[in-house]
Each structure stands twice: as C-alpha cells, then as structure tokens.
Design an enzyme around this catalytic site. Structure first.
Site, PDB file in Angstrom:
ATOM      1  N   ASP A  75       9.789   6.910   9.981  1.00 43.67           N
ATOM      2  CA  ASP A  75       9.608   7.270   8.574  1.00 43.67           C
ATOM      3  C   ASP A  75      10.278   8.615   8.283  1.00 43.67           C
ATOM      4  O   ASP A  75      10.405   9.457   9.171  1.00 43.67           O
ATOM      5  CB  ASP A  75       8.095   7.345   8.281  1.00 43.67           C
ATOM      6  N   TRP A 124      14.754  13.040   4.332  1.00 47.85           N
ATOM      7  CA  TRP A 124      15.852  13.703   5.045  1.00 47.85           C
ATOM      8  C   TRP A 124      17.092  13.755   4.148  1.00 47.85           C
ATOM      9  O   TRP A 124      17.762  14.790   4.045  1.00 47.85           O
ATOM     10  CB  TRP A 124      16.163  12.928   6.335  1.00 47.85           C
ATOM     11  N   HIS A 134      18.836   6.329   5.864  1.00 47.05           N
ATOM     12  CA  HIS A 134      18.649   5.128   6.699  1.00 47.05           C
ATOM     13  C   HIS A 134      19.799   5.013   7.709  1.00 47.05           C
ATOM     14  O   HIS A 134      19.579   4.752   8.892  1.00 47.05           O
ATOM     15  CB  HIS A 134      18.594   3.865   5.833  1.00 47.05           C
ATOM     16  N   SER A 139       8.540  -3.055   5.839  1.00 43.88           N
ATOM     17  CA  SER A 139       7.181  -3.571   5.665  1.00 43.88           C
ATOM     18  C   SER A 139       7.143  -4.600   4.540  1.00 43.88           C
ATOM     19  O   SER A 139       8.048  -4.669   3.701  1.00 43.88           O
ATOM     20  CB  SER A 139       6.217  -2.416   5.339  1.00 43.88           C
ATOM     21  N   ASN A 166       7.636  -2.854   1.370  1.00 45.17           N
ATOM     22  CA  ASN A 166       8.896  -2.164   1.052  1.00 45.17           C
ATOM     23  C   ASN A 166       9.752  -2.904   0.014  1.00 45.17           C
ATOM     24  O   ASN A 166      10.714  -2.339  -0.510  1.00 45.17           O
ATOM     25  CB  ASN A 166       9.718  -1.892   2.318  1.00 45.17           C
ATOM     26  N   ARG A 173      -0.858   7.958   8.524  1.00 46.09           N
ATOM     27  CA  ARG A 173      -1.467   6.657   8.193  1.00 46.09           C
ATOM     28  C   ARG A 173      -0.691   5.563   8.909  1.00 46.09           C
ATOM     29  O   ARG A 173       0.421   5.784   9.379  1.00 46.09           O
ATOM     30  CB  ARG A 173      -1.461   6.425   6.674  1.00 46.09           C
TER      31      ARG A 173
HETATM   32  C1  IPE Z   1       6.132   2.408   6.581  1.00 45.44           C
HETATM   33  O1  IPE Z   1       6.763   3.451   5.911  1.00 45.44           O
HETATM   34  C2  IPE Z   1       7.070   1.250   6.749  1.00 45.44           C
HETATM   35  C3  IPE Z   1       8.192   1.466   7.647  1.00 45.44           C
HETATM   36  C4  IPE Z   1       8.419   2.535   8.357  1.00 45.44           C
HETATM   37  C5  IPE Z   1       9.116   0.359   7.757  1.00 45.44           C
HETATM   38  P1  IPE Z   1       6.631   3.641   4.330  1.00 45.44           P
HETATM   39  O2  IPE Z   1       7.456   4.806   3.981  1.00 45.44           O
HETATM   40  O3  IPE Z   1       6.929   2.358   3.656  1.00 45.44           O
HETATM   41  O4  IPE Z   1       5.067   3.936   4.181  1.00 45.44           O
HETATM   42  P2  IPE Z   1       4.255   4.657   3.037  1.00 45.44           P
HETATM   43  O5  IPE Z   1       4.627   4.005   1.735  1.00 45.44           O
HETATM   44  O6  IPE Z   1       4.624   6.099   3.049  1.00 45.44           O
HETATM   45  O7  IPE Z   1       2.817   4.452   3.411  1.00 45.44           O
HETATM   46  C1  IPE Z   2      11.544   4.934   6.610  1.00 45.04           C
HETATM   47  O1  IPE Z   2      11.988   5.970   5.806  1.00 45.04           O
HETATM   48  C2  IPE Z   2      12.425   3.712   6.546  1.00 45.04           C
HETATM   49  C3  IPE Z   2      11.816   2.569   5.835  1.00 45.04           C
HETATM   50  C4  IPE Z   2      10.601   2.512   5.350  1.00 45.04           C
HETATM   51  C5  IPE Z   2      12.666   1.413   5.653  1.00 45.04           C
HETATM   52  P1  IPE Z   2      11.603   6.042   4.263  1.00 45.04           P
HETATM   53  O2  IPE Z   2      12.654   5.328   3.487  1.00 45.04           O
HETATM   54  O3  IPE Z   2      10.234   5.556   4.036  1.00 45.04           O
HETATM   55  O4  IPE Z   2      11.703   7.593   4.004  1.00 45.04           O
HETATM   56  P2  IPE Z   2      10.730   8.479   3.112  1.00 45.04           P
HETATM   57  O5  IPE Z   2       9.337   8.224   3.597  1.00 45.04           O
HETATM   58  O6  IPE Z   2      10.904   8.058   1.703  1.00 45.04           O
HETATM   59  O7  IPE Z   2      11.178   9.881   3.365  1.00 45.04           O
HETATM   60 MG    MG Z   3       8.434   6.467   4.031  1.00 44.91          MG
END
Ligand code: IPE
Ligand code: IPE
Ligand code: MG
Length: 243
Positions: free
Chosen positions: A18, A23, A35, A63, A66, A194
């Site tokens: 995450d 970043w 990503h 997820s 997502n 979490r």
């Molecule tokens: C959890 O991260 C899902 C993945 C890392 C694929 P999210 O960024 O989607 O989670 P929340 O929304 O902060 O809980």
């Molecule tokens: C995790 O990084 C990758 C996925 C959930 C696919 P995020 O895209 O959730 O990055 P933040 O949490 O918004 O920084």
């Molecule tokens: Mg995230």
C-alpha cells in the site's frame, strides 16, 4: 543488514502493498506512476524471500473494493498486471516459483487478455516447488468466506457432506488456496493499520507488522528488517507458555 535466525523463518509471508498513490502524490506525479514504481520492489521482495527460503508469499494487488477507483486507474491496473505477468513470468519460472491467483478472476470487469495471461502464468509454473507466490487479485476475504459457505451448502444439499461434520478444517479446505499454510507474518506498508478485507480467516494468529514505508520505497532489505522484528515476537496461540 539484519541478522536473521534461519530456524525461525516465517513459512508464509503475506503483504498488503500500500501507499503507491501517496508516493506519487508527494512527487506531483499521477497515482499510476506509483503503481509502476512498485513493480521492481515486488521483484526485489520475491528474490529476497527466495534467498531466505520463504516457502509461501502472498501479495495483495487488487481488492474487491478497488473497483471503486477511477476508470482510468482501474484500467491501468488491469493492463499493468497483464504486462507484469508477461514480462516477468519467465524469470519467475526460472527461479522455481509457482504463480497462482486467488480471488475472482471470472468477474466480467476483468479483461479477457488479463485472464488469459493469468492462466498462462499459472500453467507455465504449475509444477514449480521452490516457492508459492499467490497474487490476491480481485480478492476480498469476506467474499472468500461467503464462497466457502456457499460451496459447503451446495455439497450438503447434494448429499456429499454431512452438515454436522462442517468444522473449521472444512471451511479452511474450501478457501481459494486450501493447501496454503496460514500466514505467519502479515506486513502492511504505508502506515495504515487495518486489514482491508485481506485474509481475515487465515490471519487469525498471524503476527502483524505495520510499517510507515510506502510500497515504492519498500525493498528486500526492509523485508529482512520486518522478519527480524517477527523473530523477536513470542507466538503463544492462546497458551500461557513462553515459546
Ligand atoms: C488494500 O489497499 C488493497 C490492496 C493493497 C490491493 P487499499 O488502499 O485499497 O485499502 P484502504 O482503502 O486504504 O483500506
Ligand atoms: C496500493 O497503493 C496499490 C493498490 C491498492 C492497487 P494505493 O493505490 O492504495 O496507494 P495509496 O494508499 O492511495 O497511497
Ligand atoms: Mg491504499
């Protein structure tokens, strides 16, 4: 470099990768750049896990929640996962990694081209035994448990299972990767504390490590630090004894 005790290596490490978006945001870049920046990190982590003899690695890459992101970001992630598999599958195969996807790949929102690439990677690496690499993709733990409950109900109706015999082992046996041991260690990057619908059944007794490091800044080195911390923990599983 962290000194690790080879006799106390976690057998299964599961990672919620995450912080990619944050970043990128911090650098004034589009989220998708974050990503992309995470890809070499994942492969550094895989190589380090292989070096350490970790047998199972699960990476949470998309997820069931997502899909609520922008169409642009979702499309990027679908394309990215497809390209990543195509670019990296031969290397992973050469390392003896068995690739598997857990989650709902049959969702109509998953592009056919990605589904095909998943099947190709799984088939190519099906007989590898050095390490199991599970991609939790379109994965949700509540969905997984509901799917297991539904499968058991159907078996009960069909008369192939006695309802009274449904126990924890039967539920575990109907999860997406029934052969996987429970994760010893769950790591989440980016400072969030979490599970976000990740391995809620399997992580009942996992050690949890939350690090502030954003995924694109993570590395095999940071993984070693996490394992060093894991090795300081006393796992009791409910008993009163010091391990
Ligand atoms: C959890 O991260 C899902 C993945 C890392 C694929 P999210 O960024 O989607 O989670 P929340 O929304 O902060 O809980
Ligand atoms: C995790 O990084 C990758 C996925 C959930 C696919 P995020 O895209 O959730 O990055 P933040 O949490 O918004 O920084
Ligand atoms: Mg995230």
């Amino acid at each position: 470099m962290a000194e690790l005790d080879q006799s106390r290596m976690p057998r299964h490490i599961a990672i919620i990768l995450d912080g990619n978006g944050r970043w990128a945001n911090a650098r004034g870049l589009p989220r998708t750049v974050g990503h992309a920046q995470g890809e070499p990190v994942l492969f550094d982590v895989i190589e380090t896990a292989l070096d350490l003899g970790v047998e199972w690695l699960t990476a949470y890459v998309f997820s069931t929640e997502n899909w609520s992101r922008s169409d642009e970001e979702v499309a990027f992630l679908m394309e990215f996962n497809k390209d990543l598999l195509r670019r990296r599958r031969d290397d992973m195969n050469g390392w003896g990694v068995r690739i598997r996807f857990v989650g709902d790949r049959d969702d109509p929102r998953v592009p056919d081209s990605l589904r095909a690439e998943i099947a190709a990677a799984e088939e190519l690496t099906a007989t590898n035994t050095t390490m199991h690499l599970l991609f939790a993709f379109n994965y949700g733990s509540r969905r997984e448990i509901a799917d297991a409950a539904r499968a058991l109900a159907l078996e009960a109706v069909a008369g192939t299972i006695e309802p009274g015999s449904i126990d924890m082992a039967e539920v575990s046996g109907h999860l997406y990767a029934p052969d996987a041991p429970d994760p010893d260690l769950v790591i989440r990057t980016s400072g969030e504390q979490r599970l976000s619908n990740f391995l809620m059944w399997q992580a009942a007794y996992s050690e949890l490590i939350f690090t502030d490091v954003l995924w694109p800044d993570f590395s095999g080195e940071v993984l070693r630090d996490c394992i060093a911390e894991y090795q300081t923990r006393t796992r009791r599983f409910g008993s009163a004894e010091e391990a």
